[in-house]
Design a protein around this motif. Sequence first.
Motif, PDB file in Angstrom:
ATOM      1  N   ILE A  17     -42.973  13.975  -8.551  1.00  0.00           N
ATOM      2  CA  ILE A  17     -41.733  14.760  -8.549  1.00  0.00           C
ATOM      3  C   ILE A  17     -41.523  15.380  -9.928  1.00  0.00           C
ATOM      4  N   ARG A  18     -41.836  14.631 -10.983  1.00  0.00           N
ATOM      5  CA  ARG A  18     -41.722  15.176 -12.340  1.00  0.00           C
ATOM      6  C   ARG A  18     -42.603  16.419 -12.486  1.00  0.00           C
ATOM      7  N   GLU A  19     -43.820  16.357 -11.949  1.00  0.00           N
ATOM      8  CA  GLU A  19     -44.736  17.503 -12.000  1.00  0.00           C
ATOM      9  C   GLU A  19     -44.185  18.693 -11.212  1.00  0.00           C
ATOM     10  N   MET A  20     -43.607  18.426 -10.046  1.00  0.00           N
ATOM     11  CA  MET A  20     -43.002  19.510  -9.254  1.00  0.00           C
ATOM     12  C   MET A  20     -41.856  20.163 -10.027  1.00  0.00           C
ATOM     13  N   LEU A  21     -41.052  19.348 -10.683  1.00  0.00           N
ATOM     14  CA  LEU A  21     -39.936  19.882 -11.469  1.00  0.00           C
ATOM     15  C   LEU A  21     -40.452  20.725 -12.628  1.00  0.00           C
ATOM     16  N   GLU A  22     -41.517  20.266 -13.277  1.00  0.00           N
ATOM     17  CA  GLU A  22     -42.076  21.012 -14.409  1.00  0.00           C
ATOM     18  C   GLU A  22     -42.743  22.306 -13.947  1.00  0.00           C
ATOM     19  N   ARG A  23     -43.468  22.253 -12.837  1.00  0.00           N
ATOM     20  CA  ARG A  23     -44.199  23.421 -12.352  1.00  0.00           C
ATOM     21  C   ARG A  23     -43.312  24.446 -11.660  1.00  0.00           C
ATOM     22  N   HIS A  24     -42.389  23.963 -10.835  1.00  0.00           N
ATOM     23  CA  HIS A  24     -41.619  24.877  -9.980  1.00  0.00           C
ATOM     24  C   HIS A  24     -40.128  24.920 -10.304  1.00  0.00           C
ATOM     25  N   GLY A  25     -39.651  24.012 -11.146  1.00  0.00           N
ATOM     26  CA  GLY A  25     -38.287  24.031 -11.645  1.00  0.00           C
ATOM     27  C   GLY A  25     -37.210  24.273 -10.610  1.00  0.00           C
ATOM     28  N   GLN A  26     -36.387  25.263 -10.883  1.00  0.00           N
ATOM     29  CA  GLN A  26     -35.216  25.561 -10.064  1.00  0.00           C
ATOM     30  C   GLN A  26     -35.585  25.918  -8.625  1.00  0.00           C
ATOM     31  N   ARG A  27     -36.721  26.556  -8.438  1.00  0.00           N
ATOM     32  CA  ARG A  27     -37.154  26.928  -7.080  1.00  0.00           C
ATOM     33  C   ARG A  27     -37.360  25.675  -6.226  1.00  0.00           C
ATOM     34  N   PHE A  28     -38.034  24.681  -6.787  1.00  0.00           N
ATOM     35  CA  PHE A  28     -38.238  23.412  -6.080  1.00  0.00           C
ATOM     36  C   PHE A  28     -36.907  22.727  -5.812  1.00  0.00           C
ATOM     37  N   LYS A  29     -36.054  22.692  -6.809  1.00  0.00           N
ATOM     38  CA  LYS A  29     -34.747  22.040  -6.652  1.00  0.00           C
ATOM     39  C   LYS A  29     -33.932  22.689  -5.540  1.00  0.00           C
ATOM     40  N   GLU A  30     -33.811  24.012  -5.569  1.00  0.00           N
ATOM     41  CA  GLU A  30     -32.965  24.709  -4.600  1.00  0.00           C
ATOM     42  C   GLU A  30     -33.521  24.632  -3.180  1.00  0.00           C
TER      43      GLU A  30
END
Length: 124
Positions: A17-30
């Motif tokens: 999940i940390r990697e997803m947040l770093e790679r895709h940031g706000q797009r992943f979150k939203e």
Amino acid sequence: MMDVQGIGIDLVEIHRIREMLERHGQRFKERTFTAGEMAYCDACADPAMNYAARFAAKEAVAKALGTGIWAEGVIWTDIEVVRAENGKPSILLHGAAKIHAGEATCLVSLTHTKDLAMAQVLLA
């Protein structure tokens, strides 16, 4: 007596999940989390740990519903983890997830270590 309609469990590696947040940031979150979940997690000392627990909860709910995510119209943001003032987590269902659950309630338990986050859900 409680009529159990489904049970789900999920285990998530926090580093993923940390990697997803770093790679895709706000797009992943939203795409994955509600505004309330983002506000809570982003205010925590280790947001990735809290995002991972919520991700696990969403997967566990989808398993308890028997739909999975992206099947039968259920999307990530249809499943929301909220916290009571005392810190107790609970699940709010929206959209297709709410339709599939009907009158059932989701009971949830979340836990995490430094490396893993887990959620268990009972649909009753």
